[in-house]
Design a protein around this motif. Structure first.
Motif, PDB file in Angstrom:
ATOM      1  N   TYR A  13      90.610  19.230  39.544  1.00  0.00           N
ATOM      2  CA  TYR A  13      89.213  19.228  39.066  1.00  0.00           C
ATOM      3  C   TYR A  13      88.795  17.816  38.672  1.00  0.00           C
ATOM      4  O   TYR A  13      89.645  16.937  38.485  1.00  0.00           O
ATOM      5  CB  TYR A  13      89.053  20.181  37.882  1.00  0.00           C
ATOM      6  CG  TYR A  13      88.971  21.633  38.297  1.00  0.00           C
ATOM      7  CD1 TYR A  13      87.826  22.132  38.911  1.00  0.00           C
ATOM      8  CD2 TYR A  13      90.043  22.495  38.085  1.00  0.00           C
ATOM      9  CE1 TYR A  13      87.746  23.467  39.293  1.00  0.00           C
ATOM     10  CE2 TYR A  13      89.979  23.832  38.458  1.00  0.00           C
ATOM     11  CZ  TYR A  13      88.822  24.319  39.061  1.00  0.00           C
ATOM     12  OH  TYR A  13      88.755  25.619  39.440  1.00  0.00           O
ATOM     13  N   ASN A  15      87.927  16.595  35.984  1.00  0.00           N
ATOM     14  CA  ASN A  15      88.471  16.089  34.727  1.00  0.00           C
ATOM     15  C   ASN A  15      89.956  15.729  34.845  1.00  0.00           C
ATOM     16  O   ASN A  15      90.620  15.471  33.850  1.00  0.00           O
ATOM     17  CB  ASN A  15      88.269  17.116  33.613  1.00  0.00           C
ATOM     18  CG  ASN A  15      88.957  18.441  33.913  1.00  0.00           C
ATOM     19  OD1 ASN A  15      89.658  18.560  34.919  1.00  0.00           O
ATOM     20  ND2 ASN A  15      88.769  19.425  33.051  1.00  0.00           N
ATOM     21  N   LYS A  17      92.338  17.720  35.856  1.00  0.00           N
ATOM     22  CA  LYS A  17      93.203  18.901  35.746  1.00  0.00           C
ATOM     23  C   LYS A  17      93.680  19.334  37.140  1.00  0.00           C
ATOM     24  O   LYS A  17      92.881  19.617  38.028  1.00  0.00           O
ATOM     25  CB  LYS A  17      92.404  20.034  35.092  1.00  0.00           C
ATOM     26  CG  LYS A  17      93.127  21.362  35.033  1.00  0.00           C
ATOM     27  CD  LYS A  17      94.163  21.373  33.936  1.00  0.00           C
ATOM     28  CE  LYS A  17      95.241  22.405  34.274  1.00  0.00           C
ATOM     29  NZ  LYS A  17      96.343  22.370  33.300  1.00  0.00           N
ATOM     30  N   ALA A  19      94.873  22.048  39.279  1.00  0.00           N
ATOM     31  CA  ALA A  19      94.840  23.508  39.180  1.00  0.00           C
ATOM     32  C   ALA A  19      95.666  24.178  40.269  1.00  0.00           C
ATOM     33  O   ALA A  19      96.161  25.290  40.076  1.00  0.00           O
ATOM     34  CB  ALA A  19      93.406  24.013  39.236  1.00  0.00           C
ATOM     35  N   PRO A  38     100.195  33.694  34.672  1.00  0.00           N
ATOM     36  CA  PRO A  38      99.608  33.681  33.329  1.00  0.00           C
ATOM     37  C   PRO A  38      98.234  33.017  33.337  1.00  0.00           C
ATOM     38  O   PRO A  38      97.840  32.416  34.330  1.00  0.00           O
ATOM     39  CB  PRO A  38     100.605  32.857  32.510  1.00  0.00           C
ATOM     40  CG  PRO A  38     101.404  32.096  33.500  1.00  0.00           C
ATOM     41  CD  PRO A  38     101.400  32.877  34.768  1.00  0.00           C
ATOM     42  N   GLY A  40      95.356  30.511  33.226  1.00  0.00           N
ATOM     43  CA  GLY A  40      95.334  29.092  33.547  1.00  0.00           C
ATOM     44  C   GLY A  40      96.271  28.719  34.673  1.00  0.00           C
ATOM     45  O   GLY A  40      96.464  27.542  34.972  1.00  0.00           O
ATOM     46  N   ALA A  41      96.857  29.713  35.339  1.00  0.00           N
ATOM     47  CA  ALA A  41      97.830  29.444  36.399  1.00  0.00           C
ATOM     48  C   ALA A  41      97.156  28.865  37.643  1.00  0.00           C
ATOM     49  O   ALA A  41      97.778  28.157  38.429  1.00  0.00           O
ATOM     50  CB  ALA A  41      98.569  30.719  36.771  1.00  0.00           C
ATOM     51  N   GLY A  42      95.873  29.178  37.829  1.00  0.00           N
ATOM     52  CA  GLY A  42      95.176  28.698  39.023  1.00  0.00           C
ATOM     53  C   GLY A  42      94.715  29.821  39.941  1.00  0.00           C
ATOM     54  O   GLY A  42      94.233  29.568  41.045  1.00  0.00           O
ATOM     55  N   LYS A  43      94.834  31.066  39.492  1.00  0.00           N
ATOM     56  CA  LYS A  43      94.448  32.211  40.331  1.00  0.00           C
ATOM     57  C   LYS A  43      92.957  32.170  40.690  1.00  0.00           C
ATOM     58  O   LYS A  43      92.584  32.294  41.850  1.00  0.00           O
ATOM     59  CB  LYS A  43      94.757  33.539  39.614  1.00  0.00           C
ATOM     60  CG  LYS A  43      96.188  33.683  39.161  1.00  0.00           C
ATOM     61  CD  LYS A  43      96.415  34.991  38.420  1.00  0.00           C
ATOM     62  CE  LYS A  43      95.623  35.163  37.141  1.00  0.00           C
ATOM     63  NZ  LYS A  43      96.000  34.258  36.027  1.00  0.00           N
ATOM     64  N   SER A  44      92.129  31.989  39.668  1.00  0.00           N
ATOM     65  CA  SER A  44      90.687  31.985  39.938  1.00  0.00           C
ATOM     66  C   SER A  44      90.292  30.784  40.783  1.00  0.00           C
ATOM     67  O   SER A  44      89.408  30.878  41.629  1.00  0.00           O
ATOM     68  CB  SER A  44      89.894  31.965  38.637  1.00  0.00           C
ATOM     69  OG  SER A  44      90.138  33.149  37.917  1.00  0.00           O
ATOM     70  N   THR A  45      90.946  29.669  40.560  1.00  0.00           N
ATOM     71  CA  THR A  45      90.654  28.492  41.376  1.00  0.00           C
ATOM     72  C   THR A  45      90.907  28.805  42.842  1.00  0.00           C
ATOM     73  O   THR A  45      90.076  28.506  43.705  1.00  0.00           O
ATOM     74  CB  THR A  45      91.527  27.306  40.911  1.00  0.00           C
ATOM     75  OG1 THR A  45      91.242  27.028  39.543  1.00  0.00           O
ATOM     76  CG2 THR A  45      91.253  26.073  41.745  1.00  0.00           C
TER      77      THR A  45
ATOM     78  N   ASP B 256      82.516  22.772  41.540  1.00  0.00           N
ATOM     79  CA  ASP B 256      83.417  21.769  40.934  1.00  0.00           C
ATOM     80  C   ASP B 256      84.392  21.247  41.970  1.00  0.00           C
ATOM     81  O   ASP B 256      84.734  21.938  42.907  1.00  0.00           O
ATOM     82  CB  ASP B 256      84.195  22.401  39.775  1.00  0.00           C
ATOM     83  CG  ASP B 256      83.300  22.614  38.569  1.00  0.00           C
ATOM     84  OD1 ASP B 256      82.591  21.658  38.196  1.00  0.00           O
ATOM     85  OD2 ASP B 256      83.295  23.722  38.024  1.00  0.00           O
TER      86      ASP B 256
HETATM   87  N1  ADP Z   1      85.619  23.971  36.418  1.00  0.00           N
HETATM   88  C1  ADP Z   1      86.753  23.517  35.914  1.00  0.00           C
HETATM   89  N2  ADP Z   1      86.865  22.245  35.518  1.00  0.00           N
HETATM   90  C2  ADP Z   1      88.019  21.784  35.009  1.00  0.00           C
HETATM   91  N3  ADP Z   1      89.130  22.511  34.864  1.00  0.00           N
HETATM   92  C3  ADP Z   1      89.085  23.791  35.238  1.00  0.00           C
HETATM   93  C4  ADP Z   1      87.901  24.369  35.779  1.00  0.00           C
HETATM   94  N4  ADP Z   1      88.142  25.672  36.069  1.00  0.00           N
HETATM   95  C5  ADP Z   1      89.421  25.886  35.714  1.00  0.00           C
HETATM   96  N5  ADP Z   1      89.988  24.766  35.213  1.00  0.00           N
HETATM   97  C6  ADP Z   1      91.381  24.620  34.747  1.00  0.00           C
HETATM   98  O1  ADP Z   1      92.220  24.833  35.852  1.00  0.00           O
HETATM   99  C7  ADP Z   1      93.359  25.607  35.484  1.00  0.00           C
HETATM  100  C8  ADP Z   1      93.410  26.877  36.317  1.00  0.00           C
HETATM  101  O2  ADP Z   1      92.336  27.718  35.926  1.00  0.00           O
HETATM  102  P1  ADP Z   1      92.064  29.109  36.617  1.00  0.00           P
HETATM  103  O3  ADP Z   1      92.093  28.927  38.077  1.00  0.00           O
HETATM  104  O4  ADP Z   1      90.812  29.651  36.031  1.00  0.00           O
HETATM  105  O5  ADP Z   1      93.308  29.961  36.139  1.00  0.00           O
HETATM  106  P2  ADP Z   1      93.557  31.535  36.085  1.00  0.00           P
HETATM  107  O6  ADP Z   1      92.459  32.215  36.834  1.00  0.00           O
HETATM  108  O7  ADP Z   1      94.881  31.730  36.716  1.00  0.00           O
HETATM  109  O8  ADP Z   1      93.561  31.919  34.644  1.00  0.00           O
HETATM  110  C9  ADP Z   1      93.205  25.876  34.002  1.00  0.00           C
HETATM  111  O9  ADP Z   1      93.967  24.916  33.319  1.00  0.00           O
HETATM  112  C10 ADP Z   1      91.755  25.674  33.732  1.00  0.00           C
HETATM  113  O10 ADP Z   1      91.542  25.212  32.430  1.00  0.00           O
END
Ligand code: ADP
Ligand code: MG
Lengths: 313, 256
Positions: A13, A15, A17, A19, A38, A40-45, B256
């Motif tokens: 990302y 910032n 991070k 992911a 768990p 913050g693992a990156g599933k939604s990403t 993003d």
């Molecule tokens: N838009 C974003 N900008 C910066 N960091 C992000 C963003 N979305 C998610 N993250 C970070 O990326 C990591 C993976 O997030 P995410 O994919 O939402 O995990 P999960 O769905 O497995 O809980 C986390 O550390 C989260 O804080």
């Protein structure tokens, strides 16, 4: 043919991070696939990159043989995504929302199918209310309907049962199972591991953006020890590499505070309760308290994600 | 292989039109009423005075300018409010997930903005028909300037909506950029009335040309030569459209 072929998917990302790191996995057509990990693992990403709401940071994805990034339109028409975050359009009713969603996906609204979706998702009473008036659980079910309204061949659900009560969860899953039986490929993330265990035939586990394992659910479940011995200590226990080696057959781990030690007991005659207990006492002295409980997918999950277990259940 | 999605674009256009029709008090009646109130206030404040240098009474002069100002403001409001609402409510992602090209999305949004602008202007003008002796000298100029102005403002609203993170951002752009520029664009005066410096300021305001050209279509007189400005107006439409298209394509401030 594979429904989804992900190769070397990465994402950092803005910032900084990280992911996703070089994630590869393959979802066979017709499978019911669990993506676990768990928070913050990156599933939604991963899911959002598939859905085109987050930019990919490298890697390739093929959907039913088509390149996702160059053949977006083709792929999008075959994919239905339930996002993790609740979204709703305060101007319209659920029926209008489904009509619009059909249209956006290039399909004439099919009212028979829309009615069936309302029925199966328990929204029939609310079709002409303003979406503003719906409860959180209803809004989430409407998102599920929106993902299904264009009859996608691949359905992706990002924690669709968060905040949905047990009874409705059961109905949602029975609907998904039915769709799956009719040939729809389903990929889901969930916090309820028992759901994944019950529903899914394939499972991938990611943590800190990396794939830890991807295998048939049955194979993973074979790693579940039949039961688990826990020992409570007064002083904190830190497992050294030497401890890990000596206790390897018990896949040892501790809880977050290091006060509980857990040892898996296989049903193979090799690692009996007595031997495991003795091994623990040899290393760490007699415990304050000890007991045995059944292991489940969560134990394997925790072992794989190297997350430490909380209080023994 | 089928990649265009005409039904999708039509659906988005219809959704945007229905959105403002559903809250027509706020999106049509109020803006039309506001313009009528301005008209009444100035009518009574200035009496039967003529606009200097043009030889038209003030009332007749105000009507087309107010109509155009309402069009510009409402075109901007339609796209910017829809975008920010989509972002705040999370519905935005459905436009990103749908198999729609940037061209289709932008076209649907801008056309809906034009419809809103035209509806507001028509309502305003219809209410006034019995009270004002409005001529229509160059209908094509009216249509051209009305549609182009709405496209430009709809596009700027889309850009503002993409840029904004919340309603406050949009309110800021509306109150500090759009309102002053549309107010100070010769709706209420002819620039020949103004001191030299303010004349120059006006000539630097792009909205001034849009409003003057639109009014010229009704009155046949104005401060600028609307035929000479047609090229630059069309170019601006193309430029705004291209910016919207490109930024949507890359998902500017949305992905993003
Ligand atoms: N838009 C974003 N900008 C910066 N960091 C992000 C963003 N979305 C998610 N993250 C970070 O990326 C990591 C993976 O997030 P995410 O994919 O939402 O995990 P999960 O769905 O497995 O809980 C986390 O550390 C989260 O804080
Ligand atoms: Mg998530």
């Amino acid at each position: 043919m594979t429904a989804l072929e992900i190769h070397g998917l990465s994402k950092t990302y803005g910032n900084g991070k990280i992911a996703l790191q070089d994630v590869s996995l393959s979802v066979a057509k017709g499978s019911f696939y669990a993506l676990l990990g768990p928070n913050g693992a990156g599933k939604s990403t991963l899911i959002n990159i598939l859905a085109d709401t987050v930019r990919s940071g490298g890697g390739s994805v093929r959907l039913f043989g088509h390149d996702l990034f160059t053949d977006r339109s083709w792929c999008k028409r075959r994919m239905g995504v339930v996002p993790q975050e609740i979204a709703f359009d305060p101007f319209f009713t659920p029926r209008e929302v489904l009509h619009f969603t059909s249209g956006l996906f290039g399909k004439k609204a099919d009212d028979a199918w829309i009615d069936e979706l309302f029925d199966r998702l328990e929204l029939s009473q609310h079709t002409s209310k303003n979406t503003r008036q719906l409860s959180g659980g209803m809004r989430r079910r409407l998102l599920v309907a929106q993902a299904l309204v264009h009859r996608p061949e691949l359905v992706i659900l990002d924690e669709p049962t968060a905040g949905v009560d047990v009874e409705l969860r059961r109905r949602l899953w029975s609907f998904m199972r039915e769709l799956n039986a009719k040939g729809t490929t389903i990929l889901l993330t969930t916090h309820y591991l028992d759901e994944a265990e019950e529903l899914c035939d394939q499972v991938a586990i990611i943590n800190h953006g990396k794939l830890l394992t991807a295998q048939p659910m049955a194979d993973l479940m074979r790693q579940v020890a039949s039961s688990c011995l826990w020992l409570r200590y007064q002083q904190t226990i830190e497992l050294s590499p030497a401890d890990h080696e000596i206790l390897a057959q018990y896949a040892p781990r501790t809880d977050a505070q290091g006060l509980y030690l857990q040892l898996g007991l296989q049903d193979d005659g090799q690692s009996t309760f007595h031997q495991a207990y003795q091994a623990a006492v040899d290393r760490f002295g007699p415990p304050l308290d000890a007991g045995v409980r059944k292991e489940d997918l969560e134990d394997v999950f925790l072992r794989l994600t190297a997350r430490q277990v909380g209080e023994a259940k | 292989m089928k990649t265009s999605n005409l039904l999708g674009a039509q659906t988005l256009f219809k959704r945007e039109v229905r959105r403002f029709l559903k809250v027509n008090m706020q999106t049509i009646v109020t803006p039309a009423l506001t313009a009528i109130l301005y008209l009444l206030v100035f009518r009574y404040a200035l009496g039967d005075r003529q606009v200097p240098g043009i030889g038209i009474d003030y009332f007749t002069f105000l009507v087309p300018g107010l109509a155009m100002m309402a069009m510009l403001q409402n075109a901007f409001a339609n796209t910017s409010s829809s975008m920010i609402m989509g972002k705040v409510m999370g519905m935005q992602i459905y436009l990103l997930m749908a198999p729609l090209s940037a061209m289709e999305v932008v076209a649907a949004f801008l056309l809906a903005a034009v419809v809103r602008a035209v509806v507001v202007a028509v309502v305003f003008l219809l209410v006034l028909v019995p009270f004002v002796d409005l001529t229509i000298i160059h209908p094509w100029l009216i249509i051209l300037y009305g549609v182009c102005g709405s496209l430009i403002m709809g596009g700027l609203g889309l850009l503002a909506g993409m840029w904004a993170k919340d309603f406050d951002n949009i309110a800021m752009v509306t109150n500090f950029i759009i309102l002053p520029l549309t107010f100070l664009s010769g709706v209420f005066y002819s620039v020949s009335q103004l001191p030299e410096l303010w004349q120059r300021v006006n000539y630097a305001n792009p909205f001034f040309y849009l409003i003057d050209g639109f009014r010229y279509g009704f009155l046949g007189v104005g401060d600028t030569d609307p035929f000479a400005s047609v090229g630059i107006v069309l170019l601006t439409v193309a430029l705004v459209f291209a910016s919207c298209w490109y930024l949507w394509r890359i998902g500017w401030r949305m992905k993003d």
